[in-house]
Write a protein that holds these residues in place. Structure first.
Motif, short mmCIF file in Angstrom:
data_model
loop_
_atom_site.label_atom_id
_atom_site.label_comp_id
_atom_site.label_asym_id
_atom_site.label_seq_id
_atom_site.Cartn_x
_atom_site.Cartn_y
_atom_site.Cartn_z
N MET A 258 0.84 -1.18 0.00
CA MET A 258 0.00 0.00 0.00
C MET A 258 0.88 1.23 0.00
O MET A 258 1.95 1.25 0.57
N ALA A 259 0.40 2.27 -0.63
CA ALA A 259 1.16 3.51 -0.72
C ALA A 259 0.90 4.35 0.52
O ALA A 259 -0.23 4.52 0.95
N THR A 260 1.96 4.89 1.08
CA THR A 260 1.82 5.71 2.28
C THR A 260 1.84 7.19 1.96
O THR A 260 1.39 7.98 2.76
N ARG A 261 2.36 7.56 0.81
CA ARG A 261 2.42 8.96 0.43
C ARG A 261 1.76 9.15 -0.92
O ARG A 261 1.61 8.21 -1.69
N VAL A 262 1.40 10.39 -1.22
CA VAL A 262 0.76 10.69 -2.50
C VAL A 262 1.71 10.38 -3.66
O VAL A 262 1.29 9.87 -4.70
N GLN A 263 2.98 10.66 -3.50
CA GLN A 263 3.96 10.39 -4.55
C GLN A 263 4.04 8.89 -4.84
O GLN A 263 4.12 8.48 -6.01
N ASP A 264 4.02 8.08 -3.79
CA ASP A 264 4.05 6.63 -3.98
C ASP A 264 2.79 6.15 -4.69
O ASP A 264 2.84 5.27 -5.55
N LEU A 265 1.67 6.72 -4.34
CA LEU A 265 0.41 6.35 -4.97
C LEU A 265 0.43 6.68 -6.45
O LEU A 265 0.04 5.88 -7.29
N ASN A 266 0.90 7.88 -6.80
CA ASN A 266 0.99 8.27 -8.21
C ASN A 266 1.95 7.36 -8.96
O ASN A 266 1.68 6.99 -10.11
N GLN A 267 3.03 7.00 -8.34
CA GLN A 267 4.02 6.15 -9.00
C GLN A 267 3.47 4.75 -9.25
O GLN A 267 3.79 4.13 -10.25
N THR A 268 2.64 4.24 -8.37
CA THR A 268 2.10 2.90 -8.55
C THR A 268 0.88 2.86 -9.46
O THR A 268 0.63 1.85 -10.10
N THR A 269 0.12 3.94 -9.55
CA THR A 269 -1.08 3.92 -10.38
C THR A 269 -0.84 4.38 -11.81
O THR A 269 -1.65 4.08 -12.68
N THR A 270 0.25 5.06 -12.09
CA THR A 270 0.50 5.54 -13.45
C THR A 270 0.60 4.41 -14.47
O THR A 270 -0.02 4.50 -15.53
N PRO A 271 1.35 3.33 -14.23
CA PRO A 271 1.38 2.26 -15.24
C PRO A 271 0.01 1.64 -15.51
O PRO A 271 -0.33 1.37 -16.66
N LEU A 272 -0.78 1.45 -14.47
CA LEU A 272 -2.11 0.90 -14.66
C LEU A 272 -3.00 1.84 -15.46
O LEU A 272 -3.74 1.42 -16.35
N THR A 273 -2.91 3.13 -15.19
CA THR A 273 -3.68 4.12 -15.93
C THR A 273 -3.29 4.13 -17.40
O THR A 273 -4.15 4.23 -18.29
N MET A 274 -2.01 4.00 -17.68
CA MET A 274 -1.55 3.98 -19.07
C MET A 274 -2.08 2.74 -19.80
O MET A 274 -2.50 2.84 -20.96
N VAL A 275 -2.09 1.59 -19.14
CA VAL A 275 -2.60 0.37 -19.77
C VAL A 275 -4.09 0.53 -20.07
O VAL A 275 -4.56 0.18 -21.16
N VAL A 276 -4.84 1.07 -19.13
CA VAL A 276 -6.28 1.26 -19.34
C VAL A 276 -6.54 2.22 -20.49
O VAL A 276 -7.42 2.00 -21.32
N MET A 277 -5.76 3.29 -20.58
CA MET A 277 -5.95 4.25 -21.67
C MET A 277 -5.59 3.63 -23.03
O MET A 277 -6.26 3.88 -24.02
N LEU A 278 -4.52 2.82 -23.08
CA LEU A 278 -4.16 2.15 -24.33
C LEU A 278 -5.26 1.19 -24.77
O LEU A 278 -5.59 1.12 -25.96
N VAL A 279 -5.83 0.47 -23.83
CA VAL A 279 -6.93 -0.45 -24.16
C VAL A 279 -8.13 0.34 -24.65
O VAL A 279 -8.79 -0.05 -25.63
N TYR A 280 -8.42 1.47 -24.04
CA TYR A 280 -9.56 2.29 -24.44
C TYR A 280 -9.39 2.80 -25.87
O TYR A 280 -10.29 2.66 -26.70
N PHE A 281 -8.24 3.38 -26.16
CA PHE A 281 -8.02 3.90 -27.51
C PHE A 281 -7.91 2.79 -28.54
O PHE A 281 -8.39 2.94 -29.67
N GLY A 282 -7.29 1.67 -28.16
CA GLY A 282 -7.24 0.53 -29.07
C GLY A 282 -8.62 -0.02 -29.36
O GLY A 282 -8.92 -0.41 -30.48
N GLY A 283 -9.48 -0.02 -28.35
CA GLY A 283 -10.85 -0.50 -28.54
C GLY A 283 -11.66 0.41 -29.43
O GLY A 283 -12.50 -0.04 -30.20
N ILE A 284 -11.42 1.69 -29.36
CA ILE A 284 -12.14 2.63 -30.22
C ILE A 284 -11.70 2.48 -31.67
O ILE A 284 -12.51 2.55 -32.60
N MET A 285 -10.41 2.24 -31.89
CA MET A 285 -9.88 2.17 -33.26
C MET A 285 -10.01 0.80 -33.91
O MET A 285 -9.83 0.69 -35.11
N ALA A 286 -10.30 -0.24 -33.15
CA ALA A 286 -10.36 -1.59 -33.70
C ALA A 286 -11.59 -1.76 -34.58
O ALA A 286 -12.68 -1.28 -34.26
N LYS A 287 -11.41 -2.45 -35.70
CA LYS A 287 -12.50 -2.71 -36.64
C LYS A 287 -12.44 -4.17 -37.08
O LYS A 287 -11.41 -4.82 -37.01
#
Length: 140
Positions: free
Chosen positions: A1-30
């Motif tokens: 668990m993250a104890t500071r805001v900086q640690d929280l941002n550091q741990t959630t950024t990769p997950l956020t990037m994966v979710v955004m890539l899936v979202y944009f890939g899903g929009i563009m897929a045909k």
């Protein structure tokens, strides 16, 4: 668990990037790629509602994608619990499968089922509104 805001941002950024890539890939897929991605657990939340609205998929396929997503969620939570217990709590004891499922059932599903039900019922309402709007326009 993250104890500071900086640690929280550091741990959630990769997950956020994966979710955004899936979202944009899903929009563009045909075509076939869109059909395949509508069954992949994370991408199915983007792809399947669009396929339902365009008529490319039926409700049975949507329920199958939902079942695959729920199964993936249970497995991912189970692995997450095992990693959390061994890594963060530094326990060396072997956790039985029964204990892992008890943790998932008691702690995780109790907190997850409410949002899943709200999300799924809101998708049904949105689908009904979109279908009636298309029908009003003479397109459905």
């Amino acid at each position: 668990m993250a104890t500071r805001v900086q640690d929280l941002n550091q741990t959630t950024t990769p997950l956020t990037m994966v979710v955004m890539l899936v979202y944009f890939g899903g929009i563009m897929a045909k075509g076939t790629l869109a059909e395949i991605l509508s069954y992949v657990p994370i991408a199915s939340t983007v792809m399947m509602p669009g396929r339902l609205l365009t008529g490319e998929a039926g409700w049975l396929e949507a329920l199958l994608a939902l079942a695959v997503s729920v199964g993936f969620m249970v497995v991912a939570i189970w692995f997450g619990v095992r990693i959390y217990r061994r890594g963060l709590l530094q326990t060396n004891a072997v956790m039985s499968l029964k204990d892992a499922f008890t943790i998932v059932r008691v702690h995780v599903l109790g907190n997850v089922l409410g949002p899943i039900f709200v999300y799924s019922t809101s998708l049904i309402a949105v689908s009904m509104i979109l279908a009636s709007g298309l029908s009003f326009l003479g397109l459905g």
